[in-house]
Design a protein around this motif. Sequence first.
Motif, mmCIF file in Angstrom:
data_model
loop_
_atom_site.group_PDB
_atom_site.id
_atom_site.type_symbol
_atom_site.label_atom_id
_atom_site.label_comp_id
_atom_site.label_asym_id
_atom_site.label_seq_id
_atom_site.Cartn_x
_atom_site.Cartn_y
_atom_site.Cartn_z
ATOM 1 N N THR A 49 0.838 -1.184 0.000
ATOM 2 C CA THR A 49 0.000 0.000 0.000
ATOM 3 C C THR A 49 0.876 1.238 0.000
ATOM 4 N N ARG A 50 0.261 2.353 -0.286
ATOM 5 C CA ARG A 50 0.987 3.610 -0.218
ATOM 6 C C ARG A 50 1.109 4.049 1.237
ATOM 7 N N ARG A 51 2.116 4.814 1.482
ATOM 8 C CA ARG A 51 2.369 5.301 2.842
ATOM 9 C C ARG A 51 1.122 6.036 3.375
ATOM 10 N N GLY A 52 0.752 5.689 4.612
ATOM 11 C CA GLY A 52 -0.380 6.355 5.241
ATOM 12 C C GLY A 52 -1.729 5.747 4.914
ATOM 13 N N ARG A 53 -1.762 4.677 4.131
ATOM 14 C CA ARG A 53 -3.033 4.042 3.775
ATOM 15 C C ARG A 53 -3.041 2.596 4.259
ATOM 16 N N LEU A 54 -4.220 2.120 4.589
ATOM 17 C CA LEU A 54 -4.372 0.724 4.952
ATOM 18 C C LEU A 54 -4.462 -0.129 3.696
#
Length: 115
Positions: A49-54
């Motif tokens: 996932t992208r940073r900051g996302r679940l």
Amino acid sequence: LAAGRRILVALPDDGTDRRLIRALRHEHGITRADTVAVRAVGVLQQAKTRRGRLPEPTLARLVTVLVDEPQADAVFAYIHATANIDRPGGGMVLMDRLLGATPFALPAGIADEPD
């Protein structure tokens, strides 16, 4: 079941749970098992996932099996082999102590569900 083990199995939602429960009943006589649908993240596949996302959850099955202490290790190994946990995305299996459970038996003459 006064003292025993609880085995938890996270499996992909591909029918493996039903095949496993059927095999446990036929091969080991286990009738204390259940399967439920769950959402899983990172257990059945790599969680990217992208940073900051679940990560996006996937549908999975959680199987719970209650066994007596003497047969716990053998059933654990049987589940690992029968559910093919070693395959990519095959899931996971873990075991912990069971403090207690209430026994329940159907009255005589009640037919089993068809396989």
